[in-house]
Design an enzyme around this catalytic site. Structure first.
Site, PDB file in Angstrom:
ATOM      1  N   GLY A  41      18.232 -75.156 144.481  1.00 38.06           N
ATOM      2  CA  GLY A  41      18.749 -73.803 144.677  1.00 38.06           C
ATOM      3  C   GLY A  41      19.794 -73.447 143.654  1.00 38.06           C
ATOM      4  N   TYR A  42      20.268 -72.209 143.754  1.00 36.86           N
ATOM      5  CA  TYR A  42      21.311 -71.728 142.850  1.00 36.86           C
ATOM      6  C   TYR A  42      22.542 -72.611 142.978  1.00 36.86           C
ATOM      7  CZ  TYR A  42      18.529 -67.500 142.463  1.00 36.86           C
ATOM      8  OH  TYR A  42      17.519 -66.610 142.222  1.00 36.86           O
ATOM      9  N   GLY A  43      22.978 -73.189 141.880  1.00 33.63           N
ATOM     10  CA  GLY A  43      24.147 -74.068 141.898  1.00 33.63           C
ATOM     11  C   GLY A  43      23.937 -75.315 142.738  1.00 33.63           C
ATOM     12  N   SER A  45      22.909 -75.536 145.720  1.00 32.37           N
ATOM     13  CA  SER A  45      23.621 -75.206 146.956  1.00 32.37           C
ATOM     14  C   SER A  45      22.977 -75.767 148.225  1.00 32.37           C
ATOM     15  CB  SER A  45      23.764 -73.693 147.095  1.00 32.37           C
ATOM     16  OG  SER A  45      22.491 -73.077 147.075  1.00 32.37           O
ATOM     17  N   PRO A  68      20.908 -65.526 147.966  1.00 32.35           N
ATOM     18  CA  PRO A  68      20.604 -66.723 148.746  1.00 32.35           C
ATOM     19  C   PRO A  68      21.813 -67.622 149.006  1.00 32.35           C
ATOM     20  CG  PRO A  68      19.709 -66.918 146.541  1.00 32.35           C
ATOM     21  CD  PRO A  68      20.222 -65.512 146.673  1.00 32.35           C
TER      22      PRO A  68
END
Length: 78
Positions: A41-43, A45, A68
């Site tokens: 996921g983004y970063g 996460s 998200p």
């Protein structure tokens, strides 16, 4: 009749007498296995608590999908 989602995490919209205001349909574009501890996921996460499948659908900001990083992943696949 009221439409929408519950503003409360612990109470569902149905419990408040709310009806869904919309639905979202999309296509699955990727399915893969991830192992416990994998981060995605983004970063990075999301960290998988156990081995399971990760499904990616074709959806994004242009479809009014919230960021998200501020929402829980919740999806019904049919």
């Amino acid at each position: 009749m009221l439409y929408g989602i519950s503003p409360f995490a612990e109470v569902s919209g149905a419990e408040l007498g709310l009806k869904p205001a919309m639905t979202l349909s999309s296509k699955v574009i990727s399915v893969r296995q991830i192992k416990a501890g994998d981060q995605v996921g983004y970063g990075l996460s999301y960290q998988a608590p156990e081995d399971h499948q990760l499904v990616t659908i074709a959806a994004g900001y242009g479809m009014a999908i919230p960021d998200p990083r501020i929402m829980e992943p919740l999806c019904l696949l049919r």
